[in-house]
Structures are given as structure tokens and as C-alpha cells.
Design a protein around this motif. Structure first.
Motif, PDB file in Angstrom:
ATOM      1  N   ALA A  70       0.809  -1.213   0.000  1.00  0.00           N
ATOM      2  CA  ALA A  70       0.000   0.000   0.000  1.00  0.00           C
ATOM      3  C   ALA A  70       0.844   1.266   0.000  1.00  0.00           C
ATOM      4  O   ALA A  70       0.433   2.284  -0.530  1.00  0.00           O
ATOM      5  N   ASN A  71       2.032   1.209   0.563  1.00  0.00           N
ATOM      6  CA  ASN A  71       2.827   2.433   0.659  1.00  0.00           C
ATOM      7  C   ASN A  71       3.625   2.769  -0.575  1.00  0.00           C
ATOM      8  O   ASN A  71       4.182   3.836  -0.685  1.00  0.00           O
ATOM      9  N   SER A  72       3.722   1.838  -1.478  1.00  0.00           N
ATOM     10  CA  SER A  72       4.483   2.126  -2.677  1.00  0.00           C
ATOM     11  C   SER A  72       3.537   2.320  -3.850  1.00  0.00           C
ATOM     12  O   SER A  72       2.840   1.407  -4.265  1.00  0.00           O
ATOM     13  N   PRO A  73       3.512   3.534  -4.400  1.00  0.00           N
ATOM     14  CA  PRO A  73       2.652   3.758  -5.561  1.00  0.00           C
ATOM     15  C   PRO A  73       3.052   2.803  -6.674  1.00  0.00           C
ATOM     16  O   PRO A  73       2.219   2.391  -7.481  1.00  0.00           O
ATOM     17  N   LEU A  74       4.309   2.402  -6.660  1.00  0.00           N
ATOM     18  CA  LEU A  74       4.786   1.514  -7.708  1.00  0.00           C
ATOM     19  C   LEU A  74       4.123   0.150  -7.613  1.00  0.00           C
ATOM     20  O   LEU A  74       3.493  -0.323  -8.555  1.00  0.00           O
ATOM     21  N   THR A  75       4.227  -0.459  -6.442  1.00  0.00           N
ATOM     22  CA  THR A  75       3.671  -1.803  -6.336  1.00  0.00           C
ATOM     23  C   THR A  75       2.143  -1.789  -6.400  1.00  0.00           C
ATOM     24  O   THR A  75       1.548  -2.672  -7.001  1.00  0.00           O
ATOM     25  N   SER A  76       1.529  -0.785  -5.813  1.00  0.00           N
ATOM     26  CA  SER A  76       0.069  -0.827  -5.916  1.00  0.00           C
ATOM     27  C   SER A  76      -0.387  -0.587  -7.340  1.00  0.00           C
ATOM     28  O   SER A  76      -1.435  -1.071  -7.749  1.00  0.00           O
ATOM     29  N   SER A  77       0.435   0.126  -8.122  1.00  0.00           N
ATOM     30  CA  SER A  77       0.047   0.299  -9.522  1.00  0.00           C
ATOM     31  C   SER A  77       0.073  -1.031 -10.280  1.00  0.00           C
ATOM     32  O   SER A  77      -0.642  -1.214 -11.245  1.00  0.00           O
TER      33      SER A  77
END
Lengths: 348, 348
Positions: A75-82
DNA sequence: CTGAAAGCGCTTACAG
DNA sequence: CTGAAAGCGCTTACAG
């Protein structure tokens, strides 16, 4: 509330179940009056054909699995949640749903069996696995059993297996970073490697070395360290590197990815090194967090939307037996210059 | 690769399909030798019972749907992406999978029919809808058709419907914000409301008014404005509010949520107002982005992990016909004091 | 303890 | 154009 079946509809509409089925599936050989009569009954009774019946006659689920096999705070990484969002949206654009599954790691049998079961029981038509090591026996097993598996950051040289679809970072980013630092005048370059069981980490490592050799830069082992792919591992590795430098710091550090670069930031700040004044740092990935880091992180950015779109589309094409689906695709990154590197006099 | 069925296993193991089924389902009345013999054949042949068959005999999918019905950039907000992750993890802890579905909005029939179809065709055992208006006819329809639906931020006073499960922000946050500002000495307080078709926005609006009245604060209409729930809408609303103040600014602004507060930040900066020196700002939600905003945002934080865990758990309990499942749960928030509010002399 | 039979809700040839 | 029948892969009473 008794569930209503095609049988009920048939009776109410005074036709046979065959005809109801023909109407539902939009076959051409049903006269408009019959179609309308049946549709009316269907609507009035809120009838929806049950998947359970359809599945048994060979229909597919129109669902792909998405397995997140990596740790980290999603949740804290825009990268992984993307990654999640991109997959869901790409699938939706082709009329597919996605069954999401977060595995903490793939090191225990229980998790692996869980994934295998989901693949095998006919719940999904194909699955995408993100975050697996480049050598994961159970993936080979699934492929051998005929399952279609899509993989992000996974590549086996020279193999061309029709039901294994991959998307990867292109193989130049490591070299790109060195080229960039060289242009800025850096000659003393340190490297923090990632997790060597990941394809991208190996690739980047090779790219760094290639770049260093191309420019005839001395590779000092005290400036080279194995790290990991998380911020914490980057922080730990950077601390060791800085410690053992004994003040003979490199002028720039290449991090195996942006998360690691953020770890390097933290270590540098503890050592009283200002970025980019005392030391330059480059990441790879293009995590949007780098836009807000202090200083904003210079990195090689990748279009993850594009990467997942490519992967999802080819996986779905494979499900639908489209011929000549490209198995392995490499996506190029682009240098995103922000504020973490400075120009220095290379001759110094 | 021909698919292997329980029939094949039965033949290979020299038993009947009934026995294979009994072994798979772990029934007690199978002697160990038979069980082992059958299991061996199952393992050797990589046999996994097909869902399609099981479904038809009454098994459930062990899958819940997660419908994201709100716009907004999911990947960039740690808050919204945590909704996905929290749901997936809570479901996994109960052995359930989640089918994720991103709808851009619920204003068009096509999307609504898509959701209804997914609910009705037996693909999911229940569904969770996030981001729907508090009055959405198709939700009532699903509930009437007997579907179990879980709702986040959705509440109908006085109704107690067994297959509608909700989780909500508690009803005090608006008042909590005013109390806090009052304690800091603020008397001139502005409010930017959210989207009044959302339960949380209505609730917060009422809370603000309750708080203002409790402390006998004058509610000036020029300091009160309807906004929305996104950063952009907060920005637009704040601009209008500041403009029409004609320099008679409130000393504090309550934003309907954190995203709106970030919009207020932007508007204030354009108007040359420093936060918190010239104007204090409070959000509601506890978005982690507020930790990194400049200045860090004071807000009412909610434990979303807890909220989704509560929702998912009760939805699953309802699927499994557990008696006395709590239908509506309200979760309290807590004041998270950061740097966006300053103490002022209330008498000024 | 175990097998034969029926049935779940569909679709698909087949026949007319 | 349409219906009767068979079959998809399981599980569940029922009987023994």
C-alpha cells in the motif's frame, strides 16, 4: 429464495431449455419473436445463467489470477500498488476479471500448494505471478501441466515455451545509469546490487559492469556491494559500503532500484553526506515516491502500465489460442533526471 | 493434455468415484489403506478436483468480490490502495479469495449490469462495494435478490437487513475536529464539505455543525462551502472560499477528508497563506501522505485495516450463516496531531 | 466401509 | 426453427 434455472425460464416461456440457451448465447437461428418472449421472462425473473453449469460445458471463467509473491508494504508504494491496478484495468479492457492473491513468500510449501490449487482447479484461465525468483520449480511444474502463466521480471534465455509469457525491464538500464554518471563527470562509482535471484537484479548488475568496463572505470570492490530490493536492505548495504570506504567515498552510487536508493538516502544522511553535493545517487524504476523524496531521485523510469498491459494482453491472447503470441517482451526505460546527481569535474 | 477427472482416479485406484470423493473431502469413514491408495494416485497424476463439478453440488466459490466504485487515482493514495490490500488479506485469513473489480463510476447502466451479473452468476459468494452513494438502487436490488453485500461508508438509519453488512467511520469526527480547534483557540472556523451523497460526508457535515453550535461559534456562510472528496475538488472549493472571504479569512479550515485538505494546501499557497501560521487546516482519514505533506497534516485517523477486517469477517460469517452477525459497525477515529494547526489566542 | 444411481445447471450435437 | 437426449465433473443420499 429458490434459485431460478434455465429450466424454469423454459417452462415460463413455453420453450425448451435448448432455446433458452440459444437466446442467452445470442445464436442467430432464433426468430425475433421467440427471442423477445424468452428475454422478457429472463428479465422479469432476474435470471442469470449460472457459471457452474456453463463451466461444465467448456466455457472458461474469463478470469486471470494475479499472484503477488513478494514481501514489502504494497500500500505504501505507488509503484507496487500500480501493479495491481494496471493488471485489473488491462484485464477489464479485454473483458476479464482478476482474482488477486497476496502471498507473503514462496518459500513454504503451503503457499506453493495454494497457488497450484488455484491454477489447477479451473478457477482461473491463466495466472500472472509477480515477484517470483527467476528459478522457481513450481512455475515450471505449472507450465508442464499446461497452465498458462504470465510472469513479470522473469526470463530464461533461449527457451521458447508457448504457455509461458513474460514481460521484462530491458537489459540496458544498468549501463544507461553508468553512461549518465560518466557524462556528469563521475569516475568513482559505487554499486548496490539487488537480489540476484531476480532477473532484473542480475540484468542490472551486468549492465553496471558493462558500463564500467566500456568507460574504462576502475571497479573497486569496496564500492560494490550486494544489497536487496527493499529500502531496508538498501540502507543496510549502504551503511556497510560507506563504513568500509574509510572516507574514500565513491562520488556516485547506483542503486539496484528506487526503494534501495531511498535506503541509500537514509544511510548517507546518517553519515552526514549531502545528496547530491557530497554524493550522487541514481535509482531504477521510476517510483513516484522519488518525486517527493529529498532531493527528488534521478532514476530510469519504466512505464509499468505499458508493461502490465503487454503482459495481460498476451496472456489473454494465449488463453484464446491466438497464433504467434510474442512470448517475451522487453520494455525500455528512460532516464528521468531529477535532483540527486550533480555535475562534477571528472578529472579531479 | 486431456484433463484428468475423478473418474480416471477411481479407475486407476480401483475404487468408485464415491470413494474418491470421500477421500478428497476427508470423510471419516474411509479406512487408512484406501485413503492412502487413492491419495497416491491423486498425487501421481496431479489431480485437482474441478470447481465446475463441485459448484454444481452446492459448494461455494470461497471468493468474495471487491468492487471499487469510486474514481480517483488508486495507486497514488496509500489510503485507497490499502483498501484493496486489507480486503485481500482479511479474506485470506479466512481462506477466501477476492475477485477485484475497478468500476470508473456507477452512473452508467453498463457498469451496473456488469456488477449485477458478477453477483448473480454464482461467481462470488458475496461482494463488497466501496465508494457507492448512500442511495444506490441497484444495491437494494441485489439485497432483495438475496445477495450478501458488504458496504464501506454506507448506512441507512433504522434498517436492519440481514444480508447487508456495513462498516462506517464513527459519527463524531466532525465534532472532534471542532473541539480540537476550539481548544487551540480558534473561533473563526471554515468548513469544506464533501460529497453529500456519501454517508461519511453527511456525517462529518453534521458533526461540524454540532461542534460549532456546542461551542456557540458563529457559522458564517462565506466560510462554509460544499466541496467534494478529491484533492481537485478541495482545491477548487478552497479557492472559492478564500476568494469570497475578501481577506476576512477563517483562522482554521476543516476539510471533509485528507485529500481535500491537500487541495486546501494548494489553494492557500496560491493565496500566499502559510499553514499553520496564517491558517490552520485539519483533515479526516489519516492518509499516510499527510505525514509527508508540507506541513504534515493534522487529521482524525482511522484504522482502515481494522475497518476492512471487520467488514470482511462479518461478510464471511454471513455467507456461512453464522447467527447474530452484527450488521452495522462504526469504528472510532483518533486525533493525529501533526503540524498543520497552531495555537492562537481565542479572544483575539 | 463402498458402489450404483441420481442430480446439480448448463450447452451441444442430433434429429426432425 | 426447435425439442429430446446426452454429457460435462463432481457429491450425496441410498442400499447393501
Amino acid at each position: 429464495m429458490k434459485r431460478i434455472t434455465s429450466n424454469d425460464i423454459a417452462k415460463l416461456a413455453n420453450v425448451s431449455r435448448s432455446t433458452v440457451s440459444r437466446v442467452i448465447n445470442g445464436y442467430a437461428d432464433v426468430p425475433p419473436e421467440t427471442r423477445e418472449k424468452v428475454m422478457k421472462v429472463i428479465k422479469e425473473n432476474h435470471y442469470y445463467p449460472q457459471l457452474s453449469g456453463q463451466l461444465l460445458t467448456g466455457k472458461l471463467m474469463k478470469t486471470i489470477g494475479f499472484f503477488w509473491a513478494s514481501g514489502g508494504n504494497i500500500a505504501n508504494s505507488p509503484l507496487t500498488s500500480s501493479f495491481f491496478v494496471n493488471t485489473i484495468e488491462a484485464a477489464a479492457s479485454r473483458g476479464y476479471l482478476v482474482l488477486t492473491c497476496i502471498l507473503n513468500d514462496l518459500d513454504n510449501d503451503e503457499n506453493i500448494n495454494y497457488v497450484k490449487k488455484i491454477f489447477m482447479e479451473g478457477r482461473i484461465d491463466a495466472g500472472i505471478i509477480v515477484g517470483a525468483d527467476n528459478n522457481e520449480p513450481f512455475i515450471d511444474e505449472l507450465i508442464e501441466l499446461g497452465k498458462i502463466v504470465g510472469l513479470f521480471d522473469y526470463y530464461h534465455e533461449g527457451e521458447n515455451i508457448s504457455n509461458r509469457i513474460t514481460v521484462n525491464f530491458d537489459r540496458n538500464s544498468g549501463e544507461q545509469v553508468i553512461d549518465y554518471l560518466y557524462r556528469l563527470g563521475h569516475r568513482k562509482i559505487g554499486v548496490i546490487d539487488g537480489n540476484m535471484s531476480r532477473y532484473s537484479s542480475m540484468q542490472r548488475h551486468e549492465g553496471y559492469l558493462r558500463g564500467m568496463m566500456k568507460h574504462n572505470l576502475r571497479i573497486q570492490s569496496k564500492w560494490l556491494i550486494y544489497g536487496g530490493i527493499t529500502e531496508t536492505s538498501g540502507y543496510e548495504a549502504a551503511k556497510i559500503l560507506l563504513e568500509r570506504c574509510d572516507k574514500d567515498y565513491p562520488t556516485a552510487i547506483c542503486a539496484s532500484n528506487d526503494a534501495v536508493a531511498f535506503g541509500v538516502y537514509k544511510a548517507c544522511s546518517e553519515y552526514g553526506l549531502k545528496i547530491p553535493d557530497d554524493i550522487s545517487v541514481v535509482g531504477i524504476d521510476g517510483d513516484l515516491n522519488g518525486l517527493y523524496s529529498n532531493p527528488p531521485l534521478t532514476t530510469i523510469s519504466f512505464d509499468f502500465k505499458d508493461m502490465f498491459y503487454s503482459l495481460v494482453t498476451r496472456v489473454i491472447d494465449t488463453i484464446n489460442e491466438k497464433p504467434d503470441v510474442e512470448r517475451d517482451v522487453f520494455i525500455p526505460g528512460s532516464l528521468t533526471e531529477r535532483k540527486s546527481c550533480k555535475y562534477i569535474d571528472g578529472a579531479m
